[in-house]
Structure formats: structure tokens, C-alpha cells
Design a protein around this motif. Structure first.
Motif, PDB file in Angstrom:
ATOM      1  N   CYS A  57      42.287  32.228  29.361  1.00 35.44           N
ATOM      2  CA  CYS A  57      41.010  32.412  30.052  1.00 35.44           C
ATOM      3  C   CYS A  57      40.179  33.443  29.290  1.00 35.44           C
ATOM      4  O   CYS A  57      40.669  34.534  28.977  1.00 35.44           O
ATOM      5  CB  CYS A  57      41.269  32.886  31.476  1.00 35.44           C
ATOM      6  SG  CYS A  57      39.779  33.358  32.362  1.00 35.44           S
TER       7      CYS A  57
ATOM      8  N   CYS B 111      40.816  37.410  38.703  1.00 35.75           N
ATOM      9  CA  CYS B 111      39.797  36.707  37.911  1.00 35.75           C
ATOM     10  C   CYS B 111      39.443  35.391  38.595  1.00 35.75           C
ATOM     11  O   CYS B 111      40.316  34.577  38.889  1.00 35.75           O
ATOM     12  CB  CYS B 111      40.336  36.444  36.512  1.00 35.75           C
ATOM     13  SG  CYS B 111      39.263  35.380  35.530  1.00 35.75           S
TER      14      CYS B 111
ATOM     15  N   ASN C  74      37.559  33.045  37.417  1.00 38.48           N
ATOM     16  CA  ASN C  74      37.466  31.940  36.458  1.00 38.48           C
ATOM     17  C   ASN C  74      38.776  31.160  36.351  1.00 38.48           C
ATOM     18  O   ASN C  74      38.785  29.939  36.253  1.00 38.48           O
ATOM     19  CB  ASN C  74      37.056  32.503  35.096  1.00 38.48           C
ATOM     20  CG  ASN C  74      36.689  31.395  34.109  1.00 38.48           C
ATOM     21  OD1 ASN C  74      35.997  30.452  34.463  1.00 38.48           O
ATOM     22  ND2 ASN C  74      37.171  31.521  32.891  1.00 38.48           N
ATOM     23  N   CYS C  75      39.913  31.868  36.383  1.00 34.53           N
ATOM     24  CA  CYS C  75      41.210  31.209  36.206  1.00 34.53           C
ATOM     25  C   CYS C  75      42.065  31.301  37.471  1.00 34.53           C
ATOM     26  O   CYS C  75      43.210  30.859  37.479  1.00 34.53           O
ATOM     27  CB  CYS C  75      41.957  31.835  35.034  1.00 34.53           C
ATOM     28  SG  CYS C  75      42.264  33.595  35.270  1.00 34.53           S
TER      29      CYS C  75
ATOM     30  N   CYS D 183      38.991  36.861  31.459  1.00 31.70           N
ATOM     31  CA  CYS D 183      39.905  37.990  31.705  1.00 31.70           C
ATOM     32  C   CYS D 183      40.827  38.220  30.520  1.00 31.70           C
ATOM     33  O   CYS D 183      41.727  39.054  30.583  1.00 31.70           O
ATOM     34  CB  CYS D 183      40.721  37.733  32.959  1.00 31.70           C
ATOM     35  SG  CYS D 183      41.768  36.278  32.821  1.00 31.70           S
TER      36      CYS D 183
HETATM   37 ZN   LIG Z   1      40.753  34.610  33.947  1.00 30.12          ZN
END
Ligand SMILES: [Zn+2]
Ligand SMILES: [Zn+2]
Length: 231
Positions: A27, A53, A55-56, A30
Motif C-alpha cells: 500500500c 490506513c 486505503n488498505c 501507509c
Molecule cells: Zn495502507
């Protein structure tokens, strides 16, 4: 065995969420740690907050080509069969927790627990009284008068019960250790057999003659006893 619907790891991507042949990549948000530091400034100084995080989802990896079967979840909802060892002596309201048998987490994260609640079903013969079980047994007038040895149903199958001669309707015979075991402990309850003497309703002439003869020898023709009712 019980059947439930739960999330199981996807067998196509082995729970990774990535299409077979591809790999999840680190990712970028992070840097693979799964965590992000948030710095906030206030009058009192600087605060560092560590958050998951987004995003992931905290896994540190992103799936660039998601598995088509589970759309990148890494798990799928499926009907599953789970073996449950029902402890002897459970009652309605008891429950047990099967660690890790609940929903599997997405992309390899930890699985939840399965909590099984028990509810008792009515039994064909038995009523339950704590760890004792109670059944009613219908016997004939001659069995009651002369006694007999009969086979009665038990939880494990059947067992011999000897009926003493002269037994009365309503008397209870106890079969030791034929009840339920306690949930915690080695004590086993009893099976209580309540005797019900059945008065014959259809008699052939031979039976009728025999009973009339019996009544005459008892001197019981036209005689009864009245007594105070037992509650
Ligand atoms: Zn992440
Ligand atoms: Zn998959």
C-alpha cells in the motif's frame, strides 16, 4: 452437525483477495505498515495519532487485480457444516462458544467465534426434571397385581424394569442413573417411571368369568372404600 451460513476464505485466491497469478502490492498510502500517523497541533503541543490506513484497511497491501470470485474480499458467504459436541445435561438457554468457527475475516484477518444457543425439544416419552427424566408406563391390571418384568425406553435405548406385585396406579419406580448427567460434574440423574394401571375395557367372556371369580373370592362385590383425597 449443524448447518450455518458464514464467511469462509475464498478458495480461488486462498483468502488473499488477489486474482490468481497476481500478487497484492504494498500500500502506497501507509508504505505497507497498515497504519497512518496523524499529527495534530494544539495549544498544548503536538499530538500524534495512529490510525488504521483507510486505503488498505490496515492490511498494508492493496489488491490491484481483485479476485473475480470474491471481488477482492478474500472470503465468500457459504453454507458450512460444523460439528458441535453437545454436552450431556444442557438445557434451554445454555450456550457454547466455538472459538474461530465464526465468520472468517477478510483477507486473512482473524476469524470470529461461533456462539451456539441450545433449545430443548419435547421428547416423545420423557419429561425432564433437572437431571431426572420422567415417563409414564401403562400396565395391565394383572401386571399390577402379580408383578412383571418389562422393557422400558431409556435415553440410551431400553432397560429392564421389574414391577413389584401389588403396585398401585400413580406409584413411581426409580431407575437409578438412567437420567441425564449434570452439565458440570459426574452425577447422573434417574429415570422415574410413573405407573398407570389400565382398567380393561373389552373383556371376553372367559376374562369376565375369571374377574368375577376373583371379585367373589375377594368378597369385594358391592363394597368400596371412601377416603380423604390426596392432593
Ligand atoms: Zn495502507
Ligand atoms: Zn477470491
Amino acid at each position: 452437525m449443524i448447518k450455518i451460513k458464514r464467511w469462509n476464505p475464498c478458495d480461488t485466491c486462498a483468502g488473499t483477495g488477489a486474482e490468481p497469478g497476481t500478487m497484492p502490492s504494498r500500500c502506497s498510502a501507509c508504505n505497507g505498515s497498515g497504519q497512518l500517523k496523524q499529527i495534530s497541533k494544539s495549544l498544548f503541543g503536538q499530538f500524534v495519532n495512529v490510525v488504521q490506513c483507510a486505503n488498505c484497511g490496515g492490511t498494508g497491501e492493496v489488491v490491484s487485480s481483485p479476485c473475480r470470485k470474491c471481488s477482492g474480499e478474500g472470503r465468500r458467504k457459504e453454507a458450512s457444516q460444523i460439528k458441535v459436541e453437545v454436552p450431556s445435561g444442557v438445557a434451554t438457554g445454555n450456550y457454547m462458544t466455538l472459538r474461530g468457527e465464526g465468520n472468517k475475516g477478510s483477507r486473512g484477518s482473524e476469524a470470529g467465534d461461533l456462539i451456539v444457543f441450545f433449545e430443548e425439544k419435547e421428547h416423545e416419552f420423557f419429561r425432564r426434571h433437572g437431571s431426572d427424566i420422567i415417563a409414564e408406563l401403562e400396565i395391565s391390571f394383572s401386571q399390577a397385581a402379580l408383578g412383571d418384568s418389562v422393557e422400558v425406553p431409556t435415553l440410551g435405548g431400553s432397560a429392564k424394569l421389574s414391577i413389584p406385585g401389588g403396585i398401585q396406579s400413580g406409584q413411581v419406580l426409580r431407575m437409578r442413573g438412567k437420567g441425564l448427567s449434570e452439565l458440570r460434574g459426574s452425577y447422573r440423574g434417574d429415570e422415574l417411571v410413573k405407573i398407570q394401571v389400565k382398567t380393561p375395557t373389552k373383556l371376553n367372556s372367559k376374562q369376565k368369568n375369571l374377574l368375577e371369580e376373583l371379585a367373589a373370592s375377594n368378597g369385594s362385590v358391592g363394597k368400596t372404600n371412601v377416603r380423604k383425597m390426596r392432593s
